[in-house]
Design a protein around this motif. Structure first.
Motif, mmCIF file in Angstrom:
data_model
loop_
_atom_site.group_PDB
_atom_site.id
_atom_site.type_symbol
_atom_site.label_atom_id
_atom_site.label_comp_id
_atom_site.label_asym_id
_atom_site.label_seq_id
_atom_site.Cartn_x
_atom_site.Cartn_y
_atom_site.Cartn_z
ATOM 1 N N ASP A 83 0.858 -1.184 0.000
ATOM 2 C CA ASP A 83 0.000 0.000 0.000
ATOM 3 C C ASP A 83 0.897 1.238 0.000
ATOM 4 O O ASP A 83 2.048 1.173 0.442
ATOM 5 N N GLY A 84 0.361 2.346 -0.476
ATOM 6 C CA GLY A 84 1.156 3.569 -0.521
ATOM 7 C C GLY A 84 2.249 3.443 -1.566
ATOM 8 O O GLY A 84 2.156 2.649 -2.503
ATOM 9 N N GLN A 85 3.301 4.215 -1.398
ATOM 10 C CA GLN A 85 4.385 4.232 -2.380
ATOM 11 C C GLN A 85 5.662 4.746 -1.746
ATOM 12 O O GLN A 85 5.620 5.282 -0.638
ATOM 13 N N ALA A 86 6.774 4.564 -2.433
ATOM 14 C CA ALA A 86 8.078 4.967 -1.881
ATOM 15 C C ALA A 86 9.121 4.889 -2.986
ATOM 16 O O ALA A 86 8.857 4.385 -4.079
ATOM 17 N N TYR A 87 10.320 5.405 -2.682
ATOM 18 C CA TYR A 87 11.423 5.348 -3.637
ATOM 19 C C TYR A 87 12.558 4.473 -3.113
ATOM 20 O O TYR A 87 12.950 4.600 -1.957
ATOM 21 N N PHE A 88 13.091 3.628 -3.994
ATOM 22 C CA PHE A 88 14.398 3.005 -3.766
ATOM 23 C C PHE A 88 15.384 3.681 -4.702
ATOM 24 O O PHE A 88 15.057 3.951 -5.862
ATOM 25 N N ASN A 89 16.568 3.950 -4.218
ATOM 26 C CA ASN A 89 17.647 4.481 -5.058
ATOM 27 C C ASN A 89 18.747 3.446 -5.107
ATOM 28 O O ASN A 89 19.114 2.877 -4.072
ATOM 29 N N VAL A 90 19.262 3.209 -6.322
ATOM 30 C CA VAL A 90 20.403 2.302 -6.472
ATOM 31 C C VAL A 90 21.475 2.995 -7.308
ATOM 32 O O VAL A 90 21.166 3.852 -8.142
ATOM 33 N N ARG A 91 22.714 2.642 -7.085
ATOM 34 C CA ARG A 91 23.815 3.192 -7.871
ATOM 35 C C ARG A 91 23.984 2.396 -9.155
ATOM 36 O O ARG A 91 23.941 1.159 -9.139
ATOM 37 N N ASP A 92 24.203 3.093 -10.271
ATOM 38 C CA ASP A 92 24.512 2.375 -11.508
ATOM 39 C C ASP A 92 26.028 2.113 -11.561
ATOM 40 O O ASP A 92 26.756 2.409 -10.609
ATOM 41 N N LYS A 93 26.491 1.576 -12.689
ATOM 42 C CA LYS A 93 27.912 1.194 -12.785
ATOM 43 C C LYS A 93 28.845 2.388 -12.712
ATOM 44 O O LYS A 93 30.004 2.255 -12.350
ATOM 45 N N GLU A 94 28.317 3.566 -13.117
ATOM 46 C CA GLU A 94 29.135 4.792 -13.059
ATOM 47 C C GLU A 94 28.882 5.564 -11.772
ATOM 48 O O GLU A 94 29.234 6.739 -11.679
ATOM 49 N N PRO A 146 31.663 3.968 3.053
ATOM 50 C CA PRO A 146 32.307 2.930 2.242
ATOM 51 C C PRO A 146 32.280 1.549 2.913
ATOM 52 O O PRO A 146 32.563 1.425 4.096
ATOM 53 N N ALA A 147 31.921 0.539 2.099
ATOM 54 C CA ALA A 147 31.908 -0.835 2.578
ATOM 55 C C ALA A 147 32.468 -1.724 1.466
ATOM 56 O O ALA A 147 31.936 -2.780 1.154
ATOM 57 N N ASP A 148 33.535 -1.228 0.834
ATOM 58 C CA ASP A 148 34.068 -1.891 -0.366
ATOM 59 C C ASP A 148 34.916 -3.118 -0.059
ATOM 60 O O ASP A 148 35.208 -3.901 -0.966
ATOM 61 N N ASP A 149 35.296 -3.293 1.200
ATOM 62 C CA ASP A 149 36.179 -4.413 1.532
ATOM 63 C C ASP A 149 35.427 -5.725 1.747
ATOM 64 O O ASP A 149 36.046 -6.781 1.844
ATOM 65 N N PHE A 150 34.105 -5.662 1.811
ATOM 66 C CA PHE A 150 33.347 -6.906 1.978
ATOM 67 C C PHE A 150 33.444 -7.769 0.716
ATOM 68 O O PHE A 150 33.353 -7.252 -0.401
ATOM 69 N N ASP A 151 33.612 -9.075 0.934
ATOM 70 C CA ASP A 151 33.630 -10.024 -0.189
ATOM 71 C C ASP A 151 32.398 -9.841 -1.076
ATOM 72 O O ASP A 151 32.490 -9.906 -2.305
ATOM 73 N N ILE A 152 31.249 -9.636 -0.412
ATOM 74 C CA ILE A 152 29.997 -9.564 -1.173
ATOM 75 C C ILE A 152 30.004 -8.359 -2.119
ATOM 76 O O ILE A 152 29.435 -8.416 -3.203
ATOM 77 N N ARG A 153 30.675 -7.283 -1.702
ATOM 78 C CA ARG A 153 30.780 -6.094 -2.553
ATOM 79 C C ARG A 153 31.636 -6.419 -3.781
ATOM 80 O O ARG A 153 31.278 -6.085 -4.912
ATOM 81 N N GLN A 154 32.737 -7.082 -3.546
ATOM 82 C CA GLN A 154 33.620 -7.453 -4.651
ATOM 83 C C GLN A 154 32.933 -8.448 -5.583
ATOM 84 O O GLN A 154 33.054 -8.370 -6.805
ATOM 85 N N LYS A 155 32.176 -9.362 -4.975
ATOM 86 C CA LYS A 155 31.429 -10.341 -5.764
ATOM 87 C C LYS A 155 30.378 -9.642 -6.622
ATOM 88 O O LYS A 155 30.186 -9.964 -7.797
ATOM 89 N N TYR A 156 29.709 -8.662 -6.016
ATOM 90 C CA TYR A 156 28.691 -7.912 -6.771
ATOM 91 C C TYR A 156 29.341 -7.176 -7.944
ATOM 92 O O TYR A 156 28.848 -7.245 -9.071
ATOM 93 N N LEU A 157 30.468 -6.505 -7.681
ATOM 94 C CA LEU A 157 31.151 -5.768 -8.754
ATOM 95 C C LEU A 157 31.570 -6.723 -9.872
ATOM 96 O O LEU A 157 31.428 -6.402 -11.048
ATOM 97 N N ALA A 158 32.066 -7.897 -9.494
ATOM 98 C CA ALA A 158 32.471 -8.879 -10.500
ATOM 99 C C ALA A 158 31.274 -9.329 -11.337
ATOM 100 O O ALA A 158 31.389 -9.545 -12.539
ATOM 101 N N SER A 159 30.106 -9.438 -10.693
ATOM 102 C CA SER A 159 28.908 -9.892 -11.404
ATOM 103 C C SER A 159 28.460 -8.871 -12.450
ATOM 104 O O SER A 159 27.724 -9.205 -13.380
ATOM 105 N N LEU A 160 28.904 -7.614 -12.315
ATOM 106 C CA LEU A 160 28.525 -6.584 -13.286
ATOM 107 C C LEU A 160 29.355 -6.683 -14.560
ATOM 108 O O LEU A 160 28.930 -6.204 -15.610
ATOM 109 N N GLN A 161 30.515 -7.276 -14.461
ATOM 110 C CA GLN A 161 31.396 -7.392 -15.626
ATOM 111 C C GLN A 161 30.675 -8.152 -16.727
ATOM 112 O O GLN A 161 30.204 -9.252 -16.510
ATOM 113 N N GLY A 162 30.577 -7.504 -17.888
ATOM 114 C CA GLY A 162 29.987 -8.191 -19.030
ATOM 115 C C GLY A 162 28.469 -8.227 -19.022
ATOM 116 O O GLY A 162 27.867 -8.729 -19.947
ATOM 117 N N SER A 163 27.845 -7.678 -17.987
ATOM 118 C CA SER A 163 26.366 -7.657 -17.982
ATOM 119 C C SER A 163 25.839 -6.400 -18.661
ATOM 120 O O SER A 163 26.558 -5.437 -18.841
#
Ligand code: KMT
Ligand code: NI
Length: 179
Positions: A101-112, A162-179
């Motif tokens: 019900d209702g509405q809201a905004y999610f914001n996500v960062r793109d590759k740039e 910044p939370a760039d040192d987490f494995d999951i962050r690096q894994k996410y960045l790797a998943s963007l390669q070629g997508s």
């Protein structure tokens, strides 16, 4: 109506405003998919017995669910929570939200590293991948009721950027390669 998304302007004005660029720069669901963000449209009027929702939950193993009402007089520590939700952060698990019900905004960062604003309305379900930087805000209607889904026991812990040192962050960045 399909879910609408657009690139945000950089003004410091009220976070609840649309913050569209002029001219508007829309973002398609395909572009969101490339970031690992998936959207579904469901019938929120029948969420308590909806075979389509059941199927999504079963297919993805979303065993946990609860419902949160985000509104000044319903949510304890409203101001503080809204402030937290709008801090840029990531989680170690997927974030799955279904607007009942209702509405809201999610914001996500793109590759740039540009902010995309996703306008979520009643019936919209979204999944944000673990490791993506994102934030959440109410819009000018100041009200939403959302289902939170999770695989297993929920972990709501948010790591602010910044939370760039987490494995999951690096894994996410790797998943963007070629997508
Ligand atoms: C989060 O982690 O960003 C949130 O829980 C957003 C609020 S729930 C609709
Ligand atoms: Ni989050």
């Amino acid at each position: 109506m399909a879910i609408e998304a657009w690139y945000m302007d950089c003004s410091d004005e009220d976070q609840r405003k649309p913050h569209r660029l002029n001219p508007n720069q829309p973002v398609s669901l395909d572009e969101l998919k490339k970031l690992g963000v998936f959207c579904w449209k469901l019938n929120a009027d029948i969420y308590e017995a909806d075979p389509a929702l059941e199927k999504i939950r079963k297919d993805h193993g979303y065993s946990y669910m609860d419902i949160i009402t985000i509104q000044r007089d319903s949510l304890p520590n409203y101001e503080q929570k809204l402030k937290m939700f709008y801090e840029e952060h990531l989680h170690l698990d997927d974030e799955i939200r279904y607007i009942l019900d209702g509405q809201a905004y999610f914001n996500v960062r793109d590759k740039e590293d540009r902010w995309i604003r996703i306008a979520m309305k009643k019936g919209d379900l979204i999944t944000l991948p673990a490791g993506i930087y994102h934030r959440f805000t109410l819009d000018e209607t100041d009200y939403t009721k959302a289902m939170r889904l999770f695989v297993g026991e929920p972990v709501w812990k948010a790591y602010n950027r910044p939370a760039d040192d987490f494995d999951i962050r690096q894994k996410y960045l790797a998943s963007l390669q070629g997508s």
